[in-house]
Scaffold this active site. Structure first.
Site, PDB file in Angstrom:
ATOM      1  N   LYS A  69       0.822  -1.227   0.000  1.00 39.37           N
ATOM      2  CA  LYS A  69       0.000   0.000   0.000  1.00 39.37           C
ATOM      3  C   LYS A  69       0.847   1.264   0.000  1.00 39.37           C
ATOM      4  CE  LYS A  69      -4.003  -1.529   2.643  1.00 39.37           C
ATOM      5  NZ  LYS A  69      -3.678  -2.658   3.535  1.00 39.37           N
ATOM      6  N   HIS A 215      -4.871  -8.918  12.370  1.00 42.72           N
ATOM      7  CA  HIS A 215      -5.201  -7.550  12.772  1.00 42.72           C
ATOM      8  C   HIS A 215      -6.437  -7.688  13.671  1.00 42.72           C
ATOM      9  CE1 HIS A 215      -2.770  -6.343   9.343  1.00 42.72           C
ATOM     10  NE2 HIS A 215      -3.007  -5.063   9.552  1.00 42.72           N
ATOM     11  N   GLU A 218      -8.990  -3.168  15.933  1.00 43.38           N
ATOM     12  CA  GLU A 218      -8.403  -1.854  15.636  1.00 43.38           C
ATOM     13  C   GLU A 218      -9.505  -0.812  15.695  1.00 43.38           C
ATOM     14  OE1 GLU A 218      -6.316  -1.642  11.920  1.00 43.38           O
ATOM     15  OE2 GLU A 218      -5.592   0.386  12.300  1.00 43.38           O
TER      16      GLU A 218
END
Ligand SMILES: Nc1ccnc(=O)[nH]1
Length: 421
Positions: A69, A215, A218
């Site tokens: 990214k 992940h 978050e």
């Protein structure tokens, strides 16, 4: 001390300081001379250079990044700086622009930055919603080969748990990850069938002998407690490969008892934790024209005292999830120290940027013993106070015993890809 140029042959770095925790010593710093010869740390002295008490660190391990990214910001800015703004902007940009060439050039740019700043090993997440996995994974494999010997690269696939079909297309992605020697990764949100999804995901990893990297939570919504589901499911399946969990922001918004109970479970199951404080500070608690009140960093101190392997990493760089960053682990150290009050709490936090991430990911442990590869970052600072007061832009990076050229790539290199600001 000349901070521009070391001699090119065998050298003795006279009067340097190594953090004691990296040598198994209780002192904050151990003063010593370090001999470099034939690319390694050596017992045999070389040409002496007086380093004036400079701090020497091992090269860094950046265990949670998104090289695929990086640097899209000029063509894909986050419209409002929020998590949703990031998600929708990246989705649109990846489907429009992420060709192999686009991903390759931006990855290479980030790797050159990381190398120049003194990083020797990186784990990158790779957005892997089909068909992007078919484009990005071959590029990752090429880059890993091209960078071998300079930066050890690991890849982890990234997919949202509600897009991850354990019986569907994701099996193919898991095969691709296994074939590339990668890590199986996923983002967990509180969806109704989360437990079944995490179980299906971990079974895919087990069948292929893969490590896992999540992940997790978050968000500052205290009801987001997917960390418990990941830990319980790993325990119930007797998952025996290393698992890393990243972010864990919601712990900081939960009632203390609830959060501690979950952290105890994380310690029991032996999950590795990685905190991404710069990205959290940027995305979390953001409401435009309102001053942020919360920092989003997970409970790193409470984890550390429970014996959890805690690390810090860069996360995103110049993309909609984080507008800034340069793959500089000294920046991560500085920011993590300020954001998380790592100072005044002992002298061993430097492990969280070096030894701990190496252990979590299975990269070589840092070593100052004779025979270890001479991969060092030398800073013109004699105490943590001096170290954290300046960005250490004049640091020396030694790789395989040689001082490297630390010139950073020019942003304009990417103008034809991402646009001119
Ligand atoms: N913090 C992040 C979450 C998901 N994807 C990212 O690139 N970054």
């Amino acid at each position: 001390m000349d901070f521009r140029k070391l001699p090119s042959g065998a050298v003795t770095l006279r009067d340097v300081r190594v953090p004691g925790c990296l040598l198994g010593d209780k002192a904050a710093f151990v003063k010593r001379d370090i001999h470099l010869r034939d690319g390694q740390i050596s017992d045999t002295p070389g040409e002496a250079v007086d380093m004036g008490g400079a701090i020497v660190l091992p090269c860094f391990v950046d265990m949670h990044t998104h090289l695929d990214k990086g640097h899209i910001w000029p063509r894909a800015a986050n419209p409002d700086g929020t998590f949703m703004g990031a998600l929708t902007t990246v989705r649109a940009d990846s489907s429009a622009n992420w060709s192999a060439e686009d991903v390759r050039r931006r990855m290479d740019f980030s790797l050159r930055c990381a190398f120049a700043h003194g990083t020797r090993a990186i784990r990158t997440h790779i957005d892997s919603i089909a068909p992007q996995d078919e484009i990005s994974w071959p590029v990752f494999r090429e880059m890993r080969e091209e960078w071998a010997g300079r930066i050890d690269l690991q890849g982890a696939c990234l997919i949202a748990c509600d897009r991850m079909e354990p019986e569907g297309r994701f099996r193919e992605t898991a095969d691709r990850v296994a074939d590339a020697g990668g890590v199986l990764g996923m983002v967990t949100y509180p969806v109704p069938d989360l437990r079944a999804r995490v179980e299906g995901f971990l079974r895919l990893a087990m069948e292929r002998g893969l490590e896992a990297d999540f992940h997790v939570d978050e968000t500052l919504d205290p009801e987001s407690q997917t960390l418990r589901v990941v830990a319980e499911t790993a325990r119930d399946l007797s998952f025996d490969k290393p698992i890393t969990v990243g972010h864990l922001c919601s712990l900081s918004a939960q009632e203390t008892g609830v959060a501690m109970d979950t952290i105890d479970l994380v310690a029991e199951v032996g999950l590795n934790v990685v905190s991404l404080p710069m990205c959290n500070l940027y995305l979390q608690n953001r409401h435009n024209h309102r001053t942020p009140r919360k920092r989003g960093i997970t409970l790193v101190h409470e984890m550390k005292v429970r014996g959890i392997n805690v690390s810090f990493a860069s996360d995103n760089t110049r993309d909609p999830f984080y507008a800034y960053g340069d793959m500089d682990m000294i920046e991560v150290m500085r920011e993590a120290t300020r954001i998380g009050h790592l100072d005044h709490t002992g002298d061993d936090w430097v492990n969280a940027f070096t030894a701990n991430p190496a252990k979590a990911c299975g990269f070589a442990a840092p070593s100052f013993a004779a025979g270890a590869s001479a991969d060092l970052v030398i800073c013109k600072a004699r105490s943590w106070g001096e170290f954290f007061a300046r960005p250490q832009a004049d640091r020396i990076v030694v790789r395989g015993g040689k001082q490297i050229d630390r010139t950073l790539p020019e942003y304009s290199e990417l103008d034809d890809l991402v646009g001119v600001p």
